[in-house]
Write a protein that holds these residues in place. Structure first.
Motif, PDB file in Angstrom:
ATOM      1  N   ILE A  16       6.357  65.844   0.237  1.00 58.74           N
ATOM      2  CA  ILE A  16       4.903  65.633   0.272  1.00 58.74           C
ATOM      3  C   ILE A  16       4.132  66.935   0.081  1.00 58.74           C
ATOM      4  CG2 ILE A  16       4.537  65.761   2.775  1.00 58.74           C
ATOM      5  CD1 ILE A  16       2.808  63.156   2.410  1.00 58.74           C
ATOM      6  N   LYS A  17       4.639  68.037   0.628  1.00 52.04           N
ATOM      7  CA  LYS A  17       3.920  69.311   0.496  1.00 52.04           C
ATOM      8  C   LYS A  17       3.912  69.803  -0.948  1.00 52.04           C
ATOM      9  CE  LYS A  17       4.290  70.654   5.271  1.00 52.04           C
ATOM     10  NZ  LYS A  17       4.767  71.593   6.270  1.00 52.04           N
ATOM     11  N   ASP A  18       5.035  69.642  -1.654  1.00 51.31           N
ATOM     12  CA  ASP A  18       5.070  70.019  -3.073  1.00 51.31           C
ATOM     13  C   ASP A  18       4.118  69.140  -3.892  1.00 51.31           C
ATOM     14  OD1 ASP A  18       6.955  71.959  -2.531  1.00 51.31           O
ATOM     15  OD2 ASP A  18       8.658  70.797  -3.307  1.00 51.31           O
ATOM     16  N   SER A  19       4.098  67.847  -3.584  1.00 52.77           N
ATOM     17  CA  SER A  19       3.213  66.926  -4.315  1.00 52.77           C
ATOM     18  C   SER A  19       1.745  67.236  -4.030  1.00 52.77           C
ATOM     19  CB  SER A  19       3.533  65.483  -3.941  1.00 52.77           C
ATOM     20  OG  SER A  19       4.824  65.160  -4.406  1.00 52.77           O
ATOM     21  N   ILE A  20       1.434  67.618  -2.798  1.00 50.79           N
ATOM     22  CA  ILE A  20       0.059  67.999  -2.457  1.00 50.79           C
ATOM     23  C   ILE A  20      -0.381  69.194  -3.290  1.00 50.79           C
ATOM     24  CG2 ILE A  20      -1.368  69.046  -0.639  1.00 50.79           C
ATOM     25  CD1 ILE A  20       0.122  67.173   1.347  1.00 50.79           C
ATOM     26  N   LEU A  21       0.504  70.169  -3.470  1.00 49.45           N
ATOM     27  CA  LEU A  21       0.163  71.337  -4.302  1.00 49.45           C
ATOM     28  C   LEU A  21      -0.209  70.906  -5.708  1.00 49.45           C
ATOM     29  CD1 LEU A  21       2.854  73.967  -3.224  1.00 49.45           C
ATOM     30  CD2 LEU A  21       0.391  74.012  -2.766  1.00 49.45           C
ATOM     31  N   HIS A  22       0.581  69.985  -6.274  1.00 51.34           N
ATOM     32  CA  HIS A  22       0.290  69.508  -7.630  1.00 51.34           C
ATOM     33  C   HIS A  22      -1.050  68.775  -7.680  1.00 51.34           C
ATOM     34  CE1 HIS A  22       0.524  67.541 -11.479  1.00 51.34           C
ATOM     35  NE2 HIS A  22       0.339  66.386 -10.864  1.00 51.34           N
ATOM     36  N   TYR A  23      -1.232  67.775  -6.817  1.00 50.88           N
ATOM     37  CA  TYR A  23      -2.446  66.959  -6.879  1.00 50.88           C
ATOM     38  C   TYR A  23      -3.703  67.748  -6.483  1.00 50.88           C
ATOM     39  CZ  TYR A  23       0.057  62.738  -8.071  1.00 50.88           C
ATOM     40  OH  TYR A  23       0.802  61.799  -8.739  1.00 50.88           O
ATOM     41  N   SER A  24      -3.563  68.740  -5.613  1.00 45.73           N
ATOM     42  CA  SER A  24      -4.744  69.544  -5.267  1.00 45.73           C
ATOM     43  C   SER A  24      -5.159  70.417  -6.444  1.00 45.73           C
ATOM     44  CB  SER A  24      -4.502  70.385  -4.017  1.00 45.73           C
ATOM     45  OG  SER A  24      -3.544  71.385  -4.246  1.00 45.73           O
ATOM     46  N   SER A  25      -4.209  70.792  -7.309  1.00 42.17           N
ATOM     47  CA  SER A  25      -4.590  71.552  -8.497  1.00 42.17           C
ATOM     48  C   SER A  25      -5.264  70.656  -9.528  1.00 42.17           C
ATOM     49  CB  SER A  25      -3.376  72.262  -9.103  1.00 42.17           C
ATOM     50  OG  SER A  25      -2.466  71.343  -9.640  1.00 42.17           O
ATOM     51  N   VAL A  26      -4.963  69.357  -9.515  1.00 42.26           N
ATOM     52  CA  VAL A  26      -5.580  68.415 -10.449  1.00 42.26           C
ATOM     53  C   VAL A  26      -6.957  67.964  -9.949  1.00 42.26           C
ATOM     54  CG1 VAL A  26      -5.372  66.111 -11.489  1.00 42.26           C
ATOM     55  CG2 VAL A  26      -3.359  67.591 -11.324  1.00 42.26           C
ATOM     56  N   PHE A  27      -7.046  67.558  -8.680  1.00 40.39           N
ATOM     57  CA  PHE A  27      -8.286  66.969  -8.142  1.00 40.39           C
ATOM     58  C   PHE A  27      -9.073  67.914  -7.234  1.00 40.39           C
ATOM     59  CE2 PHE A  27      -5.560  63.267  -9.038  1.00 40.39           C
ATOM     60  CZ  PHE A  27      -6.397  62.585  -9.900  1.00 40.39           C
ATOM     61  N   GLY A  28      -8.541  69.106  -6.944  1.00 41.40           N
ATOM     62  CA  GLY A  28      -9.210  70.069  -6.095  1.00 41.40           C
ATOM     63  C   GLY A  28      -8.715  69.970  -4.659  1.00 41.40           C
ATOM     64  N   PRO A  29      -8.644  71.109  -3.979  1.00 41.28           N
ATOM     65  CA  PRO A  29      -8.123  71.115  -2.603  1.00 41.28           C
ATOM     66  C   PRO A  29      -8.965  70.289  -1.635  1.00 41.28           C
ATOM     67  CG  PRO A  29      -8.945  73.291  -3.234  1.00 41.28           C
ATOM     68  CD  PRO A  29      -8.988  72.442  -4.457  1.00 41.28           C
TER      69      PRO A  29
END
Length: 132
Positions: A16-29
């Motif tokens: 989940i932490k790796d996926s959060i890094l990806h999605y936060s770069s796409v949609f913003g932190p």
């Protein structure tokens, strides 16, 4: 029939932490929720806001024997579509009359212990109801 309001699409992830890094770069932190542990489902979840009232739910298994982990091992990553409802009991009854199969009701820490239920539709697709 009770109104179903779209809330999120659940995706199974390995980390989940790796996926959060990806999605936060796409949609913003600012789009990333906290990580919740839903003990009744043996998962950790996080919501990524991707629209006005629209989310992606990242779901990571915390138990080797959980159904989510078994799905992930079969390379299944699209998990379910979730809807908010006013009355979960009435909504389950309405859907069962349309040949949906309820998997029971549980309270989810991700939604302030509100009632939730997973159901299979006649085509075998999994949906989640969230009482609001």
């Amino acid at each position: 029939m009770n109104k179903l309001i779209y809330h999120h699409t659940g995706l199974i992830v390995n980390n989940i932490k790796d996926s959060i890094l990806h999605y936060s770069s796409v949609f913003g932190p600012e789009s990333v929720s906290e990580i919740y542990t839903v003990t009744s489902q043996d998962v950790k979840v996080c919501f990524i806001k991707n629209g006005q009232e629209s989310y992606i739910e990242l779901v990571e298994s915390i138990n080797e024997d959980s159904p989510v982990n078994k799905m992930f091992k079969k390379k299944i990553s699209y998990y379910h579509v979730a809807y908010k409802v006013d009355n979960i009991s009435n909504s389950i009854n309405d859907l069962e009359n349309l040949n949906y199969k309820s998997l029971g009701v549980f309270n989810s820490e991700a939604f302030n212990d509100k009632k939730c239920s997973f159901l299979f539709n006649p085509d075998g697709h999994l949906i989640e109801l969230i009482e609001h």
